[in-house]
Design a protein around this motif. Structure first.
Motif, PDB file in Angstrom:
ATOM      1  N   GLY A 191       0.882  -1.067  -0.141  1.00  0.00           N
ATOM      2  CA  GLY A 191      -0.291   0.157  -0.506  1.00  0.00           C
ATOM      3  C   GLY A 191       0.734   1.173   0.384  1.00  0.00           C
ATOM      4  N   VAL A 194       1.997   1.496  -3.102  1.00  0.00           N
ATOM      5  CA  VAL A 194       1.645   2.242  -4.500  1.00  0.00           C
ATOM      6  C   VAL A 194       0.849   3.903  -4.603  1.00  0.00           C
ATOM      7  N   ASP A 195       0.476   3.947  -2.909  1.00  0.00           N
ATOM      8  CA  ASP A 195       0.599   6.046  -2.260  1.00  0.00           C
ATOM      9  C   ASP A 195       1.193   6.218  -2.868  1.00  0.00           C
ATOM     10  N   PHE A 212      -1.906   1.477 -11.378  1.00  0.00           N
ATOM     11  CA  PHE A 212      -3.080   1.414 -10.912  1.00  0.00           C
ATOM     12  C   PHE A 212      -4.420   0.106 -11.056  1.00  0.00           C
ATOM     13  N   GLY A 216      -3.666  -4.013  -9.881  1.00  0.00           N
ATOM     14  CA  GLY A 216      -4.960  -4.037  -9.057  1.00  0.00           C
ATOM     15  C   GLY A 216      -4.612  -5.987  -9.585  1.00  0.00           C
ATOM     16  N   HIS A 223      -6.644  -3.015  -3.317  1.00  0.00           N
ATOM     17  CA  HIS A 223      -6.324  -1.825  -3.670  1.00  0.00           C
ATOM     18  C   HIS A 223      -7.575  -1.192  -2.600  1.00  0.00           C
ATOM     19  N   SER A 227      -6.304   4.453  -1.516  1.00  0.00           N
ATOM     20  CA  SER A 227      -5.801   4.660  -3.214  1.00  0.00           C
ATOM     21  C   SER A 227      -6.832   4.606  -3.749  1.00  0.00           C
ATOM     22  N   TYR A 228      -7.883   4.444  -4.117  1.00  0.00           N
ATOM     23  CA  TYR A 228      -9.096   4.973  -4.997  1.00  0.00           C
ATOM     24  C   TYR A 228      -9.212   5.879  -5.112  1.00  0.00           C
TER      25      TYR A 228
END
Length: 613
Positions: A191, A194-195, A212, A216, A223, A227-228
């Motif tokens: 996480g 990703v951020d 993104f 997934g 996610h 993140s969404y």
């Protein structure tokens, strides 16, 4: 683009043919390198096989080929795998006090234009480099924002960030192409990663969305709502509303991901694109997505419309909804603030009376909005009358009220009155906060009283309030405005020492100062430092860089930043295009001239399309 490498020193004909002694020899060496560098700049641009907007890192990569030498070393601080790379400033030929700041550092040579001509530095001496690394003073370097004693996990994490960034920095035509390219990537998806990547590429929706989607599909990762929300915000910022709604539908299908925060981002981005009706429709659809349409949600919509210069629409929504959704004090305060921002004081006062009719007494928030409105009108007599009324109604001014008043007085040139506000604040028993101190520093800096401004910073520390990024930005801007270049750059060093992350407002006055003084090396260093910290230029900074580079004979780099500017969704002014195209025409760079002309047409057409929406 093809890979281009700068020739080594031995290939430069100016150095082989002549070796004059002393300073004359050094100047011949500089002139020879400049001719090679600028000739290579033209080759880089002419050899581009296709033309499409470059990524931010691609811009710096290409500019680096032209400006930065092969001897500029990457220093790895982990064994084996190259990770968490940093630029070594050794050999960068910046002032010693800037590379290795000390309390008594001087600014010798800073005003000498001859000392700022960019030349290829010599290979750094290893012993000197080790000595500088072991020094107790911390040098300003282009590096990731984590300590040198980072753990193995931190180093691996930064290596993964760099690997993903390297892939995403290539120019891909679509998010699907990025998904294919990412299949060869073996990073550990978390996480945090990703951020970090979404934040770093928040100004490149193709790269962000492609990454993104790829993430997934990776096993063992799902996610999260944050993140969404971040991806929804990025798509909305670049007006990719169809993709944004598709992502919203996906969040609904997964379940448990939609929140008022998500819909807040949706409504704000729609309103920011002047799609006010769609923003209002999004509010009405909230219950379909599992988000409650209550007073809090209504207040978010009202605030969104007011902040996007549509207070009249906010008023219409309020009148429509108040029969089914009960308003609260915040609802009326939001409308009062909206009318005040629009300088419609009669409507603001009417809303204040309506507020009383609904049983809500005007609060310090209500009065502060009115104080701010009259400050914008420079009607300080009415402002002081409002402050007296607040005290009579047992609703005394707070620190925000005093900050707004003091700042307005300072901007109006009424410095003595502004400083007296500090005494009134203390008399009322109100404790100053960081924003108040920052405003006080701004006023002192504007008046040229920089020593007093530095004293305020010390007072902040004694009261337990740490200087923040706005504090440093205000000091740097004041130092630049009063030609205190050394202090301005030292403040940037101090920010790094105190782990205070800069923003674009930190760099803008420094870049302007470098352009004004023709300090090429420091300008380029600051641009690289800014990009390495994931700070993207804003419209004014892009315009500054494009114009200055163009006027100073660096038309290739100017065009690269112009392309980058457009790819980030900014529409350059027509005079910016005129300047670049004039320089290209004078240099007879017809192929590049045609490409910039096409880019200009695309920007013009886009403006026309948006005007009809």
């Amino acid at each position: 683009a093809r890979s281009h490498h700068l020739p080594s020193c031995s290939l430069c004909p100016h150095l082989r043919s002549r070796r004059p002694p002393g300073r004359q020899r050094e100047r011949e060496r500089e002139r020879g390198f400049r001719e090679v560098l600028f000739g290579r700049a033209r080759e880089v641009f002419d050899d581009l096989p296709t033309w499409s907007p470059p990524s931010q890192r691609e811009v710096m990569r290409r500019c680096g080929r032209i400006f930065f030498p092969p001897s500029l070393k990457f220093v790895s601080h982990s064994g084996g795998r190259l990770s968490a790379t940093r630029f070594s400033t050794t050999g960068f030929d910046l002032p010693d006090w800037f590379r290795n700041p000390k309390d008594d550092g001087s600014c010798a040579g800073l005003d000498d234009e001859e000392d700022d001509i960019f030349v290829l530095p010599t290979e750094p001496n290893v012993s000197d480099e080790r000595r500088s690394q072991s020094s107790t003073s911390r040098s300003l370097s282009i590096r990731p924002g984590f300590p040198a004693t980072a753990s193995h996990e931190d180093a691996e994490f930064e290596a993964d960030i760099d690997e993903v960034s390297r892939i995403l920095s290539a120019r891909f035509a679509s998010p699907e192409a990025i998904m294919i390219a990412m299949d060869c990537c073996s990073v550990r998806v978390t996480g945090c990663l990703v951020d970090k990547i979404l934040t770093r590429f928040s100004n490149d929706w193709v790269a962000a969305f492609g990454f993104f989607m790829w993430v997934g599909t990776q096993g063992g990762y799902c996610h999260c709502a944050d993140s969404y929300d971040l991806m929804v915000d990025i798509l909305g910022k670049f007006k990719q509303f169809d993709l944004m709604w598709g992502l919203i539908n996906q969040m609904v299908e997964v379940g448990g991901l939609m929140s008022l925060m998500t819909m807040t981002k949706v409504m704000r981005r729609l309103a920011g694109a002047s799609r006010w009706t769609e923003a209002i429709d999004a509010f009405h659809k909230m219950d379909r997505f599992g988000v409650v349409k209550d007073t809090k949600a209504m207040n978010v919509l009202l605030d969104t419309l007011c902040k996007e210069r549509s207070v009249k629409r906010a008023r219409g929504v309020f009148q429509e909804l108040r029969g089914t959704i009960p308003p609260d004090e915040n609802s009326f305060n939001t409308l009062v603030h909206g009318w005040c921002k629009a300088r419609m004081l009669k409507e603001a006062l009417d809303t204040m009376e309506e507020m009383k009719q609904h049983g809500f007494s005007p609060s310090v928030v209500t009065y502060t909005s009115l104080v701010e409105a009259y400050c914008m009108e420079k009607d300080f007599q009415t402002v002081y009358a409002l402050l007296d009324e607040m005290r009579k109604r047992r609703c005394p001014p707070n620190v925000v009220t005093y900050t707004i008043l003091m700042h307005a007085l300072g901007k109006a040139g009424r410095t003595r009155e502004a400083l007296d506000t500090f005494d009134k604040l203390k008399e009322d028993g109100v404790a100053p906060d960081a924003s108040f101190y920052n405003s006080l520093i701004y006023i002192l800096g504007r008046a040229g009283r920089l020593e007093d401004a530095y004293s305020v910073v010390e007072e902040m520390r004694t009261t337990g309030i740490a200087p923040n990024v706005t504090t440093f930005n205000t000091l740097i801007s004041a130092a630049c405005d009063h030609s205190q270049a050394e202090n301005a750059l030292k403040l940037l060093v101090k920010m790094e020492e105190q782990s205070c992350n800069p923003d674009i407002k930190t760099y803008t006055p420094l870049l302007k100062l470098c352009c004004k003084r023709q300090w090429v090396k420091i300008l380029l260093f600051l641009v690289c430092h800014m990009f390495r910290k994931d700070i993207s230029p804003d419209f004014s900074t892009y315009t500054l860089l494009v114009s200055w580079l163009c006027r100073n004979g660096k038309v290739a780099q100017s065009c690269l930043f112009l392309e980058e500017m457009v790819s980030k969704g900014f529409a350059p002014k027509q005079e910016t295009f005129d300047l670049v195209m004039e320089k290209l025409e004078k240099r007879n760079l017809q192929s590049v001239y045609k490409k910039i002309q096409v880019l200009r047409t695309q920007v013009t057409n886009l403006k026309h399309m948006e005007s009809f929406q």
